[in-house]
Design a protein around this motif. Sequence first.
Motif, short mmCIF file in Angstrom:
data_model
loop_
_atom_site.label_atom_id
_atom_site.label_comp_id
_atom_site.label_asym_id
_atom_site.label_seq_id
_atom_site.Cartn_x
_atom_site.Cartn_y
_atom_site.Cartn_z
N PRO A 131 0.82 -1.21 0.00
CA PRO A 131 0.00 0.00 0.00
C PRO A 131 0.85 1.26 0.00
CG PRO A 131 -0.06 -1.08 2.14
CD PRO A 131 0.66 -2.00 1.22
N ALA A 132 0.20 2.41 -0.10
CA ALA A 132 0.89 3.66 -0.41
C ALA A 132 1.84 4.13 0.68
CB ALA A 132 -0.14 4.76 -0.70
N GLN A 133 1.70 3.67 1.93
CA GLN A 133 2.59 4.18 2.97
C GLN A 133 4.00 3.64 2.87
OE1 GLN A 133 -0.10 2.19 3.59
NE2 GLN A 133 0.15 1.00 5.46
N PHE A 134 4.22 2.63 2.02
CA PHE A 134 5.55 2.04 1.88
C PHE A 134 6.19 2.52 0.58
CE2 PHE A 134 3.05 -1.11 4.30
CZ PHE A 134 3.77 -1.06 5.50
N TYR A 186 2.03 10.40 1.10
CA TYR A 186 0.98 9.51 0.62
C TYR A 186 -0.35 9.83 1.28
CZ TYR A 186 1.22 7.04 5.09
OH TYR A 186 1.19 6.74 6.43
N ILE A 187 -1.42 9.39 0.63
CA ILE A 187 -2.76 9.42 1.19
C ILE A 187 -3.51 8.22 0.65
CG2 ILE A 187 -3.66 10.92 -0.65
CD1 ILE A 187 -5.53 12.14 1.49
N GLN A 188 -4.30 7.56 1.50
CA GLN A 188 -5.01 6.37 1.05
C GLN A 188 -6.25 6.16 1.92
OE1 GLN A 188 -2.26 3.12 1.40
NE2 GLN A 188 -2.43 2.99 3.62
N ASP A 189 -7.17 5.39 1.35
CA ASP A 189 -8.44 5.13 2.01
C ASP A 189 -8.66 3.62 2.07
OD1 ASP A 189 -11.04 5.32 3.06
OD2 ASP A 189 -11.91 5.31 1.04
N ASN A 211 18.27 13.49 -10.51
CA ASN A 211 17.05 14.02 -9.93
C ASN A 211 15.85 13.42 -10.65
OD1 ASN A 211 17.96 16.47 -8.10
ND2 ASN A 211 19.19 16.55 -9.98
N GLU A 212 14.83 13.02 -9.89
CA GLU A 212 13.66 12.43 -10.53
C GLU A 212 12.52 12.36 -9.51
OE1 GLU A 212 12.77 8.66 -13.53
OE2 GLU A 212 14.77 8.98 -12.66
N GLY A 213 11.26 12.35 -10.00
CA GLY A 213 10.09 12.20 -9.14
C GLY A 213 9.02 11.39 -9.85
N GLN A 214 8.03 10.90 -9.07
CA GLN A 214 6.97 10.10 -9.66
C GLN A 214 5.74 10.09 -8.76
OE1 GLN A 214 7.54 6.07 -11.71
NE2 GLN A 214 6.61 5.42 -9.78
N LEU A 215 4.55 10.11 -9.39
CA LEU A 215 3.28 9.91 -8.71
C LEU A 215 2.88 8.45 -8.92
CD1 LEU A 215 0.97 11.34 -7.14
CD2 LEU A 215 -0.16 11.64 -9.37
N SER A 216 2.62 7.74 -7.83
CA SER A 216 2.41 6.30 -7.91
C SER A 216 1.06 5.90 -7.35
CB SER A 216 3.51 5.56 -7.13
OG SER A 216 4.80 5.92 -7.58
N ASN A 264 -8.58 -1.08 -0.70
CA ASN A 264 -7.64 -0.08 -0.21
C ASN A 264 -6.96 0.57 -1.41
OD1 ASN A 264 -6.10 1.05 2.22
ND2 ASN A 264 -4.44 0.39 0.88
N TYR A 265 -7.09 1.89 -1.52
CA TYR A 265 -6.55 2.59 -2.67
C TYR A 265 -5.88 3.88 -2.21
CZ TYR A 265 -10.86 5.28 -2.12
OH TYR A 265 -11.87 6.04 -1.61
N GLY A 266 -4.86 4.31 -2.94
CA GLY A 266 -4.16 5.52 -2.53
C GLY A 266 -3.19 6.00 -3.58
N LEU A 267 -2.60 7.14 -3.28
CA LEU A 267 -1.59 7.77 -4.13
C LEU A 267 -0.36 8.10 -3.29
CD1 LEU A 267 -3.55 10.33 -6.35
CD2 LEU A 267 -2.30 8.31 -7.16
N ARG A 268 0.78 8.00 -3.94
CA ARG A 268 2.04 8.34 -3.29
C ARG A 268 2.89 9.16 -4.26
NH1 ARG A 268 5.17 6.35 0.98
NH2 ARG A 268 7.34 7.02 0.76
N TYR A 269 3.51 10.22 -3.76
CA TYR A 269 4.45 10.98 -4.58
C TYR A 269 5.82 10.93 -3.92
CZ TYR A 269 6.87 14.54 -7.22
OH TYR A 269 7.79 15.19 -8.01
N ASP A 270 6.83 10.55 -4.72
CA ASP A 270 8.20 10.45 -4.24
C ASP A 270 9.11 11.33 -5.07
OD1 ASP A 270 8.08 8.27 -2.17
OD2 ASP A 270 7.27 7.17 -3.88
N ARG A 271 10.13 11.84 -4.40
CA ARG A 271 11.14 12.66 -5.07
C ARG A 271 12.52 12.23 -4.62
NH1 ARG A 271 10.87 15.65 -9.70
NH2 ARG A 271 12.88 16.69 -9.90
N PHE A 272 13.41 12.06 -5.60
CA PHE A 272 14.81 11.73 -5.32
C PHE A 272 15.68 12.81 -5.96
CE2 PHE A 272 18.80 9.65 -6.78
CZ PHE A 272 19.32 9.30 -5.54
N ALA A 273 16.47 13.48 -5.15
CA ALA A 273 17.41 14.49 -5.64
C ALA A 273 18.78 14.17 -5.06
CB ALA A 273 16.97 15.89 -5.23
#
Length: 726
Positions: free
Chosen positions: A160-163, A424-427, A452-457, A438-447
């Motif tokens: 799930p999104a918290q990991f 992250y946020i999930q329900d 450098n890169e980011g992604q919405l998952s 259980n569904y959710g979204l997570r956004y990560d950023r690596f710099a």
Amino acid sequence: MPDPHSSRATTSPSASTKSPPAIASSNAQKRADSAPPRSPAAGGQATAQLPPGREDITVTAHLDQVRGRIAPGLGAVSYGIDQRQIQVTPGGENAAFSQILLRLPGVVMDSYGEVHVRGEHGGLTYRVNGVLLPEGLNGFGQELDSRIIQSVDLLTGTLPAQFGFRTSGVVDVKTKTGETLKNNQVSLYGGSYNTFIPSLQLGGSKDRWDYFVTASYNRNDIGIENPTNAFRATHDFTQQEKGFGYLAYQLDDESRVSLLTSASYSDFQLPNTTGLPILYQSSTIAPDDQSIQSRLLRNGQTEQNYYAVLSYQRSTDKMNLQVSPYFRYGRIGYRNDPNRDLAFSGISQHEVNDFTTGGLQFDTSYDIAPHHVLRFGLLGQYTSERLDTNTLAFPIDEAGEQSSIDPRRIIDNSGNWAVEAGAYIQDEFHITPKLTFNYGLRYDRFASSFHNEGQLSPRANMVWKASKTTTVHFGYSRYFAPPSPQYISDATLAKFAGTTNAPQTMLNTPTRVEKSNYVDVGILQHVTRDYQITIDAYGKWAHDQGDLGQFGRAVILAPFSYRRGRVYGAEIGNSWRHGGWSVYGNFSFVKTWAKDINSAQYQFEVAELDYVRRHGIQLDHQGEFTSSAGVSYANKHDMAYLDFLYGYGLRSGFANLEKQPSYAVFNIGYAHTFTKVPVGHSLKLRADVVNLFDHRYQIRDGSGVGVTQAQYGQRRGTFFSVVSSF
């Protein structure tokens, strides 16, 4: 000895349903209204009928339970190990933590104490009491001590999104506490290979305080796997010291503050292969020097790891939160043997690699409606890495041949930094009493200093309780897995041009973030009250597939990546418990594929790079078939077990085109506990035989992509322990 009927089931409304040790659970969620009522103490009411100190224990147990509501598995596959399973692992609490994990489905043994989960090299997240343990250096020391474990769960599949970040698996450790530690213990363990391991465990609870500490010392003559099939390795002595501390203070009925601290220091001799030919002549070595023999090499490595985690936890009727700042420092130091190194490899290098990480983790859950649990949180950390090298190398001509017997000294001090952040946020939506989405979204950023890169998952899991005995789950996760910040710059490579330490190619694309799509489907079937079976299948499709390799003598694993990769496989687990008897059996299959090494190319030979650019290959750490099984019996005074591990398929040869032979290892053990003793509460005597039939098996032969040294599995060993509880 723990109660043989314990089932590790949790009862919090948002925690995963746990199954017996070494068996998967589909993490079916229970309805909030089916959870047991909160204890009066947890709800803030007085409990005058309880004896002194009992109220604090009740509150502590409640807070331990509801911590699982903050970050449960929610559709991921969960494999659990409790104290009973640890006791029937060879060595018990003296076993290396990697040996505990090997008894789980989908976990493959490798050299240097490494394990691979579902065809991944690394990528594991370690959590201690719900808090991320910052990633350390990739050496071969076992930092986590099995003695601290009350229970451990391995979450895999569609997390799930918290990991985030390291997503091939989450190793979630629940530590012992003063309240769960029944008695203080002092232990002596030893036997073959001059093994000697004394250890101490202390803990207790008083008023609002709870503490647990453990310390151990390990000395033996098989610190690293033997590069030959001989019974004893040459130059393989190790000394290791570890300490761990847990301290908690109950602020009130709904909140507490806790502190985790750990320190470990290990020193390893690097084992030698006898009879290696002298390949280079040096002005620093006399022609008749009889000490220039490979069996006399004196290379070694020290590893240090220290971390501290401070946590504040609060739990009310509808809300649970935990906020945790943490700090970690790690250091690997490689010591060389200048003259002998130069004679046999043309390079002698002293290395010091440091990691410093600081970060903050925040997680919360809130019951926003009768059928919805909202979870959100964030994680941010900063890592500073430094690599200092002092190298001796010979000049070479255009043909790559040694052109001078006078070695050249090259000093290079470099470093990197990296910032990793995710939110992250999930329900958790209970559609019906038997169906949870259980569904959710997570956004990560690596710099970092090199990329450098980011992604919405997006993440989504569905769990269906088809019947009282059958649970089905399926899910999808998009992953974003950054590399560790161990990047060698072009400026560093240029310093070694024209020497025996020069790479075949100067191509050096920065290591990239792995982006992947992951699917998982499985079923958990309770066949009878005592027997259950699980079947799970998964697939992953990745861009910039991450990998690790060992390059050079120092055992520091460096990251690189493939342009494309995929992994798929299946796992079957069986478990039966009745009375004092326990039987389990696991089988796993995994297949990997990757093409075109697209970062850190200087670490490879040009011919291998060209082949992998044109052809898809299997990854070197692919353990195609693995199995673990065991049978044990335990009562109040006695315990006996038979344990089995099988593996086949680690790759070797040019571009991983060959396979290592299979291995099958049997282990046995017996323990007896005396309860009528003149001092203390009890005395336990134990004996273990590892590799009962003295099977000679090679884990690695020194070939394969990113593999440079050979290792054999441990030969037969007999070990004994005495444990006094007081």
